[in-house]
Design an enzyme around this catalytic site. Sequence first.
Site, PDB file in Angstrom:
ATOM      1  N   ASP A  92       0.875  -1.161   0.000  1.00  0.00           N
ATOM      2  CA  ASP A  92       0.000   0.000   0.000  1.00  0.00           C
ATOM      3  C   ASP A  92       0.921   1.222   0.000  1.00  0.00           C
ATOM      4  O   ASP A  92       2.120   1.117   0.306  1.00  0.00           O
ATOM      5  CB  ASP A  92      -0.955  -0.009   1.192  1.00  0.00           C
ATOM      6  CG  ASP A  92      -2.119   0.960   0.976  1.00  0.00           C
ATOM      7  OD1 ASP A  92      -2.043   1.787   0.045  1.00  0.00           O
ATOM      8  OD2 ASP A  92      -3.102   0.901   1.735  1.00  0.00           O
TER       9      ASP A  92
HETATM   10  C1  BGC Z   1      -4.773   3.531  -0.035  1.00  0.00           C
HETATM   11  C2  BGC Z   1      -4.902   2.541  -1.168  1.00  0.00           C
HETATM   12  C3  BGC Z   1      -4.743   3.253  -2.471  1.00  0.00           C
HETATM   13  C4  BGC Z   1      -3.397   3.958  -2.486  1.00  0.00           C
HETATM   14  C5  BGC Z   1      -3.132   4.730  -3.762  1.00  0.00           C
HETATM   15  C6  BGC Z   1      -3.497   4.346  -0.136  1.00  0.00           C
HETATM   16  O1  BGC Z   1      -3.497   5.355   0.807  1.00  0.00           O
HETATM   17  O2  BGC Z   1      -4.802   2.849   1.198  1.00  0.00           O
HETATM   18  O3  BGC Z   1      -6.144   1.896  -1.115  1.00  0.00           O
HETATM   19  O4  BGC Z   1      -4.864   2.352  -3.540  1.00  0.00           O
HETATM   20  O5  BGC Z   1      -3.355   4.880  -1.410  1.00  0.00           O
HETATM   21  O6  BGC Z   1      -3.952   5.834  -3.841  1.00  0.00           O
END
Ligand code: BGC
Length: 756
Positions: free
Chosen positions: A227
Amino acid sequence: MNIDRIMQELTLEEKASLCSGADFWHTKAVERLDIPGIMVSDGPHGLRKNKDIAHDPNEAIEAVCFPTACATACSFDRTLLESIGKAMGDQCRHENVSVVLGPGCNIKRSPLCGRNFEYFSEDPYLAGQLAAAHIKGVQSRGVGTSLKHFACNNQEHRRMSVSAEVSERALREIYLVPFETAVKDSKPWTVMCSYNRINGVYSSENKMLLTDILRGEWGFGGLVMSDWGAVNDRVEGVKAGLDLEMPSSWGKNDKKIVEAVRAGELSEKDLDKCVRRVLELVEKAAANAAPDTVWDKEKDHVLARRLAGECMVLLKNDEDILPLDGGEKIAFIGKFAEQPRYQGGGSSHINSFKVTSALDAAKEYADVSYAPGFPLDKDETDEKLLSEALQAAAAADKAVIFAGLPDSFEFEGFDRRSMKIPSCQLKLIEEVCKVNPNTVVVLHNGAPIELPFVAQVKGILECYLAGQAAGGAVCDILFGKVNPSGKLAETFPKKLSDNPSYLNFPGEGDRVNYAEDLFVGYRYYDRKQLEPLFPFGYGLSYTTFEYSDLRLSHSEIDDDRILTAEVTVTNTGKRAGKEVVQLYVSDKESSVIRPVKELKGFEKVELKPGESKKVVFRLDRRAFAYYEPAISDWFVEYGEFEILIGASSADIRLRDSVYVNSAARLPVKFTLNSTFGDIKACPDSMKILGGVLKHSRSVEEAADPHRDGEDDEMLVGIGDETPLRSIISFIDDPQVTSQRMQAALDELNELIASQQ
Ligand code: BGC
């Protein structure tokens, strides 16, 4: 791309560099070897492709926002999820996006999780089935998905550091199941690890999770990415199987990888595995690129409206207040009628190219009056808005109030503080009910809310966050063009303190104890016999359905066979409609603690008035199994199971039982600390232990209380709870010794082992 050749030609520095992003949304290219970078974007209910990274990595192109996961889950419809996936896939292709970041399939453990709107359900079977269908749809178009957030990301509070303290059974039976189902059924190109820790270990460096379970047990062959910012220790991550760090860490972590390899702390073989998976993903993306794919946004908007109509849940419809009649005097009240809350805030936020509000869409059906009723930017009653709303309500035959949670109450990055909607909205509803008894409330929220007005209003339509065409779909249902067919994918408790996670959400310090264990959602309410406000699986229709003729293919079955359950559903009302038929399995003779029942099948059927259809479910071994830590595997206990067919988890219409024969037995090894009761329950035990105990009257009595016609239940009870070591010391007989007893136990254990 010749990956083998490239692997030989890459320098150590290049290899390390491939294991992290080039920027926010791209993997790195290695021009020297013709390795292109690919683009990934959020996801998952619309495309959030970055417009211009140099300008702002979060500004997105205009796109189409489909209903969010909290809404689509209520459709209980795999084809619906697949169709969103297909549309998303085409959009990504058109935009040259290779992987869409989603779906998210974390369990909705508490109604308060700030990101619940991105998740499907409190039930792992439902969440897994729907995530799998979404992935199938996207990937059928040659675009990858990133199944997220693996795993136990069930709250936003301290999401980047909190440790979810979860038992092995709860992990396997609740929190991992949606991932397992989606990985096995739909083979996502990538999986995204979560921010948090699980039992103390960061997901981003959790070998058990990323390698042993994901790849070893489930056969995942794709890439694991972090993530955004989830990496704690990059070198540990490589060892654990985290292939790609996202976004870029600007060379800092690449350097650490290089140093660790040089210092002999990280094997280059482990690094190679990650690099190879990055290259495989890049190759797959390149092979599937099709930027000339057409993206017709208007067509997708129409689709978004149709699909939203399949998701909304009619919670209450007293005196058939709905559907509305276009000829009636109708007042729409509440700012959300004009400005629907149709998606959540944060990384999944779509820059919708257009939005249909209920006020716009109502024009297709009637001439409605409108009053905004409350401000959206603050939770304060605006007396002027309130009095205008009351006037509009009083002058109408029916008042429809559009209420729910504003962004300030529910957003990625923080949890909700309570289950309440803003008090200015509650006051409005209360006051409107006083001037107009024919009031309907339309709700916009990502997870359960308290409904203190439930008894005062005649109708409640739960829309969740239904995408940019939400307003159109609401009107289609309100005015009866579409018959509501959504069912709740989560329990609405009467109050927050009824929720099983209540005492342990969001935890203390950097730990959250999942003390409710397996008893998440309806599993808890069932077992506690606690009546919720609205149960899991519940939802009304403008028509009625009858269930009949449940037929099981067997009354007795070996656990390696498929059991088929057939049931007939009939539309007994006057309108065409769709019904979600649910199948639950209940283990009647379990020796371990299990939920009263668990969802193991669902089908949505469409029926014309008077029409009947047969619905068929197939249950395999897993439908009866629980996860047994003693063997680190799923285990089926022999005995009676009930098959329950319901219109909701609390409305079981038909039931029948099946006896499951399972040859498997758990390994048993008795010791001197085993209780007499446990040993006694094992066939042959008394034959073997009797030799040692034969002079002991109390033990013989405990083994057979009816001997000599006596019936001393108390003696049996006490004896059963006593460990052998104590029995030995209680007996005044030099023949009864620990050594002799141990020898007898060894013989018994050997006999049991030989029978397994
Ligand atoms: C989120 C993800 C997301 C990623 C990219 C993160 O903060 O938890 O779900 O895909 O950011 O935006």
